[in-house]
Structures are given as structure tokens and as C-alpha cells.
Design a protein around this motif. Structure first.
Motif, PDB file in Angstrom:
ATOM      1  N   GLN A   1     -50.119 -57.737  45.510  1.00 47.93           N
ATOM      2  CA  GLN A   1     -51.001 -57.390  44.521  1.00 47.93           C
ATOM      3  C   GLN A   1     -51.142 -58.073  42.886  1.00 47.93           C
ATOM      4  O   GLN A   1     -52.008 -59.139  42.186  1.00 47.93           O
ATOM      5  N   ALA A   2     -50.299 -57.491  42.385  1.00 46.33           N
ATOM      6  CA  ALA A   2     -49.787 -57.903  40.751  1.00 46.33           C
ATOM      7  C   ALA A   2     -49.445 -59.077  41.080  1.00 46.33           C
ATOM      8  O   ALA A   2     -49.735 -59.638  39.978  1.00 46.33           O
ATOM      9  N   THR A   3     -48.702 -59.477  42.530  1.00 48.08           N
ATOM     10  CA  THR A   3     -47.982 -60.971  41.744  1.00 48.08           C
ATOM     11  C   THR A   3     -49.051 -62.427  42.018  1.00 48.08           C
ATOM     12  O   THR A   3     -48.618 -62.558  41.272  1.00 48.08           O
ATOM     13  N   ARG A   4     -49.879 -61.306  43.164  1.00 42.38           N
ATOM     14  CA  ARG A   4     -50.828 -63.121  42.994  1.00 42.38           C
ATOM     15  C   ARG A   4     -51.575 -63.008  42.144  1.00 42.38           C
ATOM     16  O   ARG A   4     -52.491 -64.211  41.876  1.00 42.38           O
ATOM     17  N   HIS A   5     -52.265 -61.656  41.482  1.00 49.61           N
ATOM     18  CA  HIS A   5     -52.802 -61.390  40.373  1.00 49.61           C
ATOM     19  C   HIS A   5     -52.459 -62.648  38.924  1.00 49.61           C
ATOM     20  O   HIS A   5     -52.834 -63.625  38.555  1.00 49.61           O
ATOM     21  N   ALA A   6     -50.709 -62.141  38.813  1.00 51.29           N
ATOM     22  CA  ALA A   6     -50.305 -63.030  37.769  1.00 51.29           C
ATOM     23  C   ALA A   6     -50.176 -64.671  38.461  1.00 51.29           C
ATOM     24  O   ALA A   6     -50.140 -65.119  37.197  1.00 51.29           O
ATOM     25  N   LEU A   7     -50.164 -65.393  39.823  1.00 47.87           N
ATOM     26  CA  LEU A   7     -49.996 -66.457  40.263  1.00 47.87           C
ATOM     27  C   LEU A   7     -51.269 -67.057  39.790  1.00 47.87           C
ATOM     28  O   LEU A   7     -51.411 -68.402  39.184  1.00 47.87           O
ATOM     29  N   ALA A   8     -52.043 -66.459  40.018  1.00 49.10           N
ATOM     30  CA  ALA A   8     -54.306 -66.426  40.343  1.00 49.10           C
ATOM     31  C   ALA A   8     -54.300 -66.935  38.308  1.00 49.10           C
ATOM     32  O   ALA A   8     -54.891 -68.042  37.944  1.00 49.10           O
ATOM     33  N   ARG A   9     -53.539 -66.004  37.667  1.00 51.67           N
ATOM     34  CA  ARG A   9     -53.848 -66.435  36.148  1.00 51.67           C
ATOM     35  C   ARG A   9     -52.831 -67.763  35.681  1.00 51.67           C
ATOM     36  O   ARG A   9     -53.797 -68.724  35.085  1.00 51.67           O
ATOM     37  N   GLN A  10     -52.153 -68.093  35.819  1.00 53.55           N
ATOM     38  CA  GLN A  10     -51.317 -68.996  35.553  1.00 53.55           C
ATOM     39  C   GLN A  10     -52.153 -69.954  36.743  1.00 53.55           C
ATOM     40  O   GLN A  10     -52.091 -71.802  36.539  1.00 53.55           O
ATOM     41  N   THR A  11     -52.238 -69.948  37.171  1.00 49.88           N
ATOM     42  CA  THR A  11     -52.956 -71.573  38.539  1.00 49.88           C
ATOM     43  C   THR A  11     -54.971 -71.640  37.936  1.00 49.88           C
ATOM     44  O   THR A  11     -54.425 -72.717  37.658  1.00 49.88           O
ATOM     45  N   LEU A  12     -55.447 -70.942  37.235  1.00 50.73           N
ATOM     46  CA  LEU A  12     -56.479 -70.700  36.710  1.00 50.73           C
ATOM     47  C   LEU A  12     -56.263 -72.138  35.207  1.00 50.73           C
ATOM     48  O   LEU A  12     -56.673 -72.677  35.236  1.00 50.73           O
ATOM     49  N   THR A  13     -54.795 -71.063  34.353  1.00 48.11           N
ATOM     50  CA  THR A  13     -55.112 -72.207  33.550  1.00 48.11           C
ATOM     51  C   THR A  13     -54.486 -73.538  33.715  1.00 48.11           C
ATOM     52  O   THR A  13     -54.642 -74.620  33.288  1.00 48.11           O
ATOM     53  N   GLY A  14     -53.613 -74.034  34.691  1.00 48.89           N
ATOM     54  CA  GLY A  14     -53.042 -75.082  35.323  1.00 48.89           C
ATOM     55  C   GLY A  14     -54.302 -75.691  35.376  1.00 48.89           C
ATOM     56  O   GLY A  14     -53.715 -77.144  34.907  1.00 48.89           O
ATOM     57  N   VAL A  15     -55.226 -75.638  36.363  1.00 47.38           N
ATOM     58  CA  VAL A  15     -56.145 -76.282  37.112  1.00 47.38           C
ATOM     59  C   VAL A  15     -57.125 -76.710  35.275  1.00 47.38           C
ATOM     60  O   VAL A  15     -57.918 -77.632  34.747  1.00 47.38           O
ATOM     61  N   CYS A  16     -56.994 -75.809  34.090  1.00 46.68           N
ATOM     62  CA  CYS A  16     -58.086 -76.078  33.105  1.00 46.68           C
ATOM     63  C   CYS A  16     -57.261 -77.049  32.119  1.00 46.68           C
ATOM     64  O   CYS A  16     -57.212 -78.226  31.412  1.00 46.68           O
TER      65      CYS A  16
END
Length: 529
Positions: free
Chosen positions: A444-459
């Protein structure tokens, strides 16, 4: 800055996360994960670290490969297999000398170009798997200016000139270079070759004729010589057209010239029907020169290919009859920097070229700025856009709102980000704990960290256009169902890709003061999924 995972915590002390690997690695070049080379020859020191991350047992490095450096004589030392004790690591350094931009392309195994980029990737293996890590090198022509929305202003007196950058939000200035030999004005920053062109009306050459000079980012000045057509005039305004030609205007005689910067051939010349604007710059949206007619307090537009100048728009009463300088941003924003009735203050305005009117952006201590320039035309294909890491979006709410305007950001197994508050909650929260203090599992922690970078990348994709690398990584993030090891590696690569544009100036429309306190106020103390 080396490639490492770094978490910004929200009032939480986060313990180290256990991982599924036995080994991890890190690559840096001259102690950086993203190195830009502007001077040659350059010595590159590739530092490669392999760590044992098993909490209780030694780990054995079975293999280490580096396809980029192996042809140059690289061989990891000590050679595998080698056992690494608990809490220990191996470090290997390999040095390469880059003689020139062309040599950089040879080392990077990429075609020669005006800007060479390559990535060094180390792959390490052990009996239960493998890991990869990388660092990026970019070679650019020596000491040329980066073509972005940075604004340059000059202060000139006699044969002395100071060149500075001007932040249009804070109005703070930063010194770039100084000269005591060339008093130059009429600046134009070329998107073709990355040099600043100017006219030295006063210099120590002994020649009474003004000279054309070329200035690089380090402050080196090349005297390109004088022209008979420059004699008898003081040239105060200059700009670069889309084709790279340099257009200048004189103060008293209202003369103008269009020059080839390579040959100094006169491509066009004439006399304006009114006084020369004290400020002019080329609009990247229509390739015409927009100027401020100080004696009329009105705007003008000039086409140097036809010689037609037209005064237009209302009187800009809040600007007044004052000497000014100006520059365009790459999105067509027109900035006007002027003296004021107070000799100790200068003012910066944004001018609406369609509807008329000038908006005061701020005042600052007078710089005696003689001129202003920017690289108005977008850089050539392949230049790095102004992408930003997660920290930028954490503290710039307007950027988040613009990012989410086209619609929600999907995050795979996690809920989509729909609102600005959703985005802030994801960006500010800890990967290891929910906002309610509940401990997340390793996955869960790894997916959360990846989600944060994914949001940043999409922006970054939505606001700046992103990069092919970022597009590929975002596709991988949206489709992977991999193990924690795979997700962690993908998160690390996304984080590096999101930070590649830190040296590139933000577009004017996205420049604002950071507001971390206000951003934190938007968060609700509830548990995230």
C-alpha cells in the motif's frame, strides 16, 4: 542531487520501509543524478553504489552490467560474485573525459545534435532478482543561454554594462555577468544559437562607430565589428525575429536595420514615420514587433519585412510618458518595464495587446535598466520542458487547479483525483501512514508513493507537454500490476523524470508565490484510502 527516495512528511515520523529486495543500487555523475555539461573538456565521474538492504543477512552480488560504459573499459570492481555484509555497500567509480559536444554523442551512443542527452543504467543481480538504477547526462553548446521564459535586463552606463535576470513575480534580480569594456544596449536573445546580440554604442575599441556584439551566458563578449550603417546613431532597441534576424532601432533618427547575425548582412532598413519606440520585442504569436511609444504613451506594431509601423490602442495613463523596455513570454504575454515619476523606483506592467490597458505587477528599486530581452520563440524540438517535481504542486494550488480542469486523474487501483483537495491530500500525506495515523502495508505504501508521482507526471504532461520518457513511464504506471519491487523502481524513475525541468524557467502564467501554509489548511484530517 543523487537519485534517492525522499518523502515530505505531514506531522508524522515515518520509519524505514522494509523492501522485498536484497540489493539496491544508485548511480550519480559528478554527484548528480541529472548533470548538464556546458564547458569542455569535462571530466565525468560515474559513481555506482550497490547496497545490501536485507535487514539481517548478507547478500551476494552475482552480476553487474553497464551497457553504456562497458565499451569504454568499465568493469565493476570488485568483480562479482561478491558478498556484501548487512548494512554495508560496494562503491565503484569510473571516469570518462568528454572533449566536445560531438565526443559526448559518441560516449552516449546517440546521434550528434545541438543538445545531446543519454542515460547511464547500471543493472545488478542476485540469486532472487535484479535491480536497475540510472543517471542522466545532457551536453549543450558551451555557455549558450537556455531558451525559456527567463527575463534578462541590462543596466548600462558608459562602457559598463551589468546583465541580470528579473523574476516577474517577486521583481528580484540575479546578476548574470558584467563588463567594463562594452556599454551595450538593443538586446535580442536568439533562439537559433542561444546567444544574446546587442549594439555597443560605447566601447574601448577606439572606433566611434557602434559595434555589434555577441554575449554568451558566462559573460564572454565577442566583438563582431562595426558597420557604416550604424554610424551617427544611438541604437536603443533590438529584438530577434522568428527567422533569427536581428532588428534594431535608433533613438534620434528613427532609423531601423534588420541584420543577419552570422554575416552582418543588411537584410532591410528604413526610417520610421514616428519616433522609435523606447521598447520593442517580437511577438511569438504573429512574428511582429510590438513597442511602447513613450512620447505618446501608446503601443505600436511594426513589421520589418514590409516597413509598416502602426500606433494602436488607448493611452496607457498608468504607464505614462516614461522610458521603458519590454519582453515577450513564449505564450505571448507582453511585459513592460518602465521608469516612473519617482526616480528611485521602476515598475513592471503586463499589457493587454487585444483590449488595451496595462496592469501593474509591482514596483522595485530602480535598476537603471537600459534594456530587456527574453527568448520569445519556443526552443527547437527536443528541448526539456519546464516539468516540476511533486514539491512544486504541493505548494502551488493554481497549478493544481489548471491540471485538474480537463478532468480527473486516474490512479489505477487507488481512487481518482477529482478535486484540488484530493490532490493536496495525496501529495502531502505520508506513504507509510494514512492521514488518520493508520499504518499502511508495504505494498500500500509503495502504491501510494507511485500514485503521488503519477499525479505529478500527469500534471506535468497537461501543463508543460511533458516528455516521451514521462509519457512512457505514465503508461507503465497505469498498466502495471507488478510486485512491490517493480512498483518501487517505477516510482523512482517517475520521480526523476518529473524533476528534469527544474533548470527551465516556468511559463509566466504559472509563476506565483508558493503558499504551503494555505495548502495545508485545505487538508481535512481524515484517513485516506
Amino acid at each position: 542531487m543523487r537519485m534517492k527516495k525522499q518523502w515530505l512528511l505531514l506531522s508524522l515520523l515515518v520509519p524505514s520501509l522494509a523492501t522485498a529486495h536484497d540489493l539496491d543500487c544508485e548511480v550519480s555523475v559528478n554527484e548528480q543524478s541529472d548533470l548538464v555539461i556546458r564547458e569542455y573538456p569535462a571530466t565525468l565521474t560515474f559513481r555506482q553504489v550497490v547496497r545490501n538492504i536485507h535487514p539481517t543477512l548478507p547478500s551476494t552480488l552475482q552480476q553487474a552490467t553497464d551497457p553504456l560504459l562497458e565499451p569504454l573499459g568499465w568493469s565493476f570492481t570488485p568483480p562479482p560474485p561478491v558478498t556484501i555484509p548487512v548494512n554495508d555497500s560496494l562503491t565503484y567509480e569510473f571516469t570518462v573525459t568528454v572533449e566536445s559536444l560531438e565526443d559526448c554523442a559518441r560516449i552516449g551512443q546517440v546521434p550528434p545534435s545541438e543538445s545531446v542527452e543519454f542515460t547511464d543504467t547500471l543493472q545488478v543481480g542476485w540469486d532472487q532478482g535484479m535491480a536497475t538504477c540510472a543517471a542522466r547526462v545532457q551536453c549543450v553548446p558551451a555557455d549558450t543561454f537556455v531558451c525559456d521564459d527567463t527575463i534578462y535586463v541590462s543596466s548600462s552606463a558608459g562602457t559598463n554594462t551589468d546583465l541580470m535576470t528579473l523574476d516577474p513575480v517577486t521583481l528580484a534580480t540575479t546578476p548574470v555577468s558584467s563588463t567594463t569594456e562594452f556599454g551595450y544596449d538593443a538586446m535580442g536573445l536568439s533562439h537559433i544559437d542561444g546567444y544574446l546580440y546587442a549594439i555597443s554604442n560605447r566601447n574601448l575599441s577606439g572606433d566611434p562607430i557602434p559595434h555589434v556584439v555577441r554575449v554568451d551566458r558566462a559573460g564572454n563578449i565577442e566583438d563582431l565589428g562595426g558597420l557604416p550603417e550604424l554610424a551617427g546613431q544611438e541604437w536603443i532597441v533590438g529584438t530577434i525575429m522568428e527567422d533569427g534576424s536581428y532588428v534594431i532601432g535608433s533613438f534620434l533618427g528613427s532609423h531601423w536595420l534588420r541584420l543577419n547575425t552570422s554575416t552582418l548582412e543588411i537584410l532591410g532598413q528604413g526610417t520610421l514615420p514616428t519616433t522609435t519606440p523606447t521598447a520593442w520585442a517580437t511577438n511569438p504569436l504573429d512574428n511582429k514587433i510590438y513597442g511602447y511609444q513613450s512620447f505618446l504613451a501608446r503601443m505600436s506594431v511594426f513589421d520589418p519585412y514590409t516597413g509598416v509601423l502602426t500606433v494602436f490602442g488607448p493611452v496607457l495613463g498608468n504607464v505614462g510618458i516614461q522610458p521603458c523596455s519590454c519582453a515577450f513570454q513564449q505564450d505571448g504575454t507582453y511585459l513592460l518595464y518602465c521608469y516612473t515619476s519617482d526616480p528611485t523606483l521602476d515598475a513592471l506592467f503586463e499589457v493587454d495587446l487585444v483590449n488595451g490597458g496595462a496592469t501593474l505587477l509591482g514596483s522595485t528599486t530602480s535598476l537603471a535598466a537600459g534594456d530587456m530581452a527574453s527568448c520569445a520563440f519556443p526552443p527547437t524540438e527536443g528541448a526539456t520542458p519546464a516539468v516540476r517535481p511533486a514539491g512544486y504542486f504541493m505548494t502551488h494550488e493554481a497549478a493544481l487547479e489548471r491540471c485538474l480542469a480537463p478532468g480527473p486523474v486516474k490512479l489505477g487501483l487507488l481512487p481518482a483525483v477529482v478535486t484540488k483537495e484530493d490532490a493536496l491530500r495525496l501529495l502531502w500525506s505520508s506513504p507509510a501512514f494514512t492521514l488518520g495515523g493508520e499504518h499502511r502495508s508495504e505494498e500500500q505504501a509503495t502504491r501510494h508513493a507511485l500514485a503521488r508521482q503519477t499525479l505529478t507526471g500527469v500534471c506535468n504532461q497537461r501543463l508543460f507537454g511533458g516528455t516521451p520518457e514521462l509519457q512512457r513511464l505514465l503508461l507503465d504506471a497505469s498498466t502495471t500490476l507488478g510486485r512491490t519491487q517493480t512498483l518501487s523502481r517505477l516510482e523512482r524513475h517517475l520521480g526523476a523524470a518529473n524533476g528534469r525541468g527544474l533548470d527551465v524557467a516556468l511559463p509566466f502564467s504559472l509563476r506565483s508565490r508558493a503558499t504551503p501554509s494555505h495548502a495545508l489548511e485545505q487538508l481535512q484530517p481524515r484517513s485516506s484510502p
